[in-house]
Enzyme design. Structure first.
Site, mmCIF file in Angstrom:
data_model
loop_
_atom_site.group_PDB
_atom_site.id
_atom_site.type_symbol
_atom_site.label_atom_id
_atom_site.label_comp_id
_atom_site.label_asym_id
_atom_site.label_seq_id
_atom_site.Cartn_x
_atom_site.Cartn_y
_atom_site.Cartn_z
ATOM 1 C CG ASN A 164 40.306 1.648 28.256
ATOM 2 O OD1 ASN A 164 40.594 2.250 29.283
ATOM 3 N ND2 ASN A 164 39.265 1.995 27.500
ATOM 4 N NE ARG A 302 36.799 11.488 28.169
ATOM 5 C CZ ARG A 302 37.329 10.272 28.143
ATOM 6 N NH1 ARG A 302 38.486 10.070 27.528
ATOM 7 N NH2 ARG A 302 36.715 9.261 28.718
ATOM 8 C CD GLN A 331 35.499 11.709 21.411
ATOM 9 O OE1 GLN A 331 36.699 11.887 21.564
ATOM 10 N NE2 GLN A 331 34.906 10.605 21.838
ATOM 11 C CG HIS A 350 37.935 8.335 21.930
ATOM 12 N ND1 HIS A 350 37.230 9.008 22.890
ATOM 13 C CD2 HIS A 350 38.929 7.668 22.592
ATOM 14 C CE1 HIS A 350 37.765 8.756 24.084
ATOM 15 N NE2 HIS A 350 38.780 7.941 23.924
#
Length: 417
Positions: A164, A302, A331, A350
């Protein structure tokens, strides 16, 4: 050959014959699963820009473009795993001692997680999971696993490198343009029934001619630079591994030995490095204060690479003109996380690396890794983060030893709306 034999013995010694695989996935759509898809097909990508092939599992039980990253999507793995005699448990609850993860990992052989909904595999969780042999990331970035403890326990850590990267780079470019052109407040003018053009443009600029720099110029960072070149920006980068001279010349890149050297000259900084002890809280108040007043930061790497309170203060004071990204720590973030309410931000959940296009690739990569694991075949080196008690493959290139999961327990405070 000797190294390969050592690897083969490692897999043979630890591979379960009938394994329990636990996947921690994000929740289903509010409107139910499956959703009505906006498109009937997605492009078929066979090779990444660097020549690496996309995942090559022996089989695929899903249609490309389906929603696979949520609980009902199951990463498309149930038929494959159960037909081979393995137990497959898919859960969403992941944080705290009473979570499904805390219960199910106790006898698990493999745990699968995603960076978008990370299962924080801490030392304490590993203490309760004596059978655990692999922590597998459906995506890129394995900092939610205590890598040092994985090395200490000979637990293999793997991820689906490059699956990705382009997806994330597109998200970065979108957010750079969104911040600089003041898109979100302008959009909200329309939604709220307004038409005050002055309010919209009072914070709107062109990216043309701006100095744009990336912290790390690996697969994502370089892809961002290539895309921003089309906007006639002046491009900069810093990385522990300098790019080839011909690449620097092709895109007119300026190299800086450190992030501290680079950020001083940039109007826009995009963060694209892994999280490890050397990058944790890199963007603290001291570094931010060396940047140009009114600079922008886009962080899709991050959240913990930035000091969250320092970012909020810099936006409030005007030192930063905008901050965007899709990564938080922990998260999901608690409702009182300062990035939810700070001014001039363009944050999203995210999502940059979990488009429907990306999901097909990382689900296929997870299956490829599992096929290799169960069939005692070597896992691609570009997928390996930890193996045989040390950083391995891409992990040896990109990470440093240590642990960055401290503080992740705060994720248990999250309550969905």
């Amino acid at each position: 050959m000797q190294a390969f034999r050592r690897q083969a013995r490692f897999f043979s010694a630890t591979r379960p014959t009938a394994a329990k695989v636990v996947a921690v996935l994000y929740e289903d759509p509010k409107q139910g699963y499956p959703p009505k898809y906006a498109r009937d097909e997605i492009p078929d990508i066979k090779v990444y820009p660097d020549g690496q092939t996309t995942p090559t599992p022996k089989g695929c039980d899903v249609k490309p473009g389906e929603l696979l990253g949520c609980v009902s999507g199951e990463l498309g793995l149930r038929q494959y795993l159960e037909s081979n005699g393995h137990e497959y448990v898919v859960i969403n609850s992941k944080d705290g001692p009473d979570s499904d993860l805390a219960r199910e990992i106790k006898d698990a052989d493999v745990v699968i997680s995603q960076p978008f909904w990370p299962a924080y595999v801490t030392k304490e969780l590993m203490d309760s999971a004596p059978n655990l042999k692999m922590a597998l990331t459906a995506g890129i970035g394995s900092d939610h696993v205590d890598l040092q403890e994985a090395m200490n326990r000979n637990i293999t850590v793997a991820e689906i490198t490059f699956c990705n990267s382009i997806s994330v780079s597109e998200h970065v470019v979108m957010q750079i343009l969104g911040l600089v052109r003041n898109y979100i407040p302008s959009y909200m003018q329309v939604v709220n029934g307004g038409w005050n053009i002055a309010d919209c443009v009072s914070r709107s600029y062109d990216v043309e001619g701006m100095h744009v720099g990336t912290v790390a110029a690996g697969r994502i960072g370089l892809a961002v630079l290539k895309r921003m070149a089309a906007f006639d920006c002046k491009l900069h980068y810093t990385d522990r591994h300098r790019l080839p001279k011909e690449v620097e010349e092709k895109y007119n890149l300026t190299y800086h030995a450190t992030a501290a050297d680079m950020v001083k000259v940039c109007d826009v900084v995009t963060i694209n490095c892994p999280l490890h002890p050397e990058t944790e809280h890199m963007f603290d108040e001291a570094l931010i204060n060396t940047m140009k007043r009114g600079a922008y930061i886009v962080n899709t790497a991050r959240g913990k690479i930035c000091d969250r309170d320092a970012i909020a203060r810099a936006l409030e004071s005007g030192q930063l003109a905008g901050y965007a990204g899709d990564v938080w720590f922990p998260q999901p973030p608690p409702q009182d996380h300062p990035w939810r309410s700070m001014p001039h931000h363009g944050m999203t959940p995210h999502i940059s690396g979990t488009s429907l296009s990306a999901q097909h690739r990382y689900a296929a990569g997870v299956r490829e890794v599992l096929e290799c694991f169960f069939e005692e075949r070597p896992i691609r080196s570009e997928y390996l983060i930890v193996q045989g008690g040390k950083l391995a493959g891409v992990g040896a290139h990109s990470y440093s030893e240590g642990n960055t999961t401290d503080g992740s327990a705060e994720a248990a405070k999250f309550k969905s709306a």
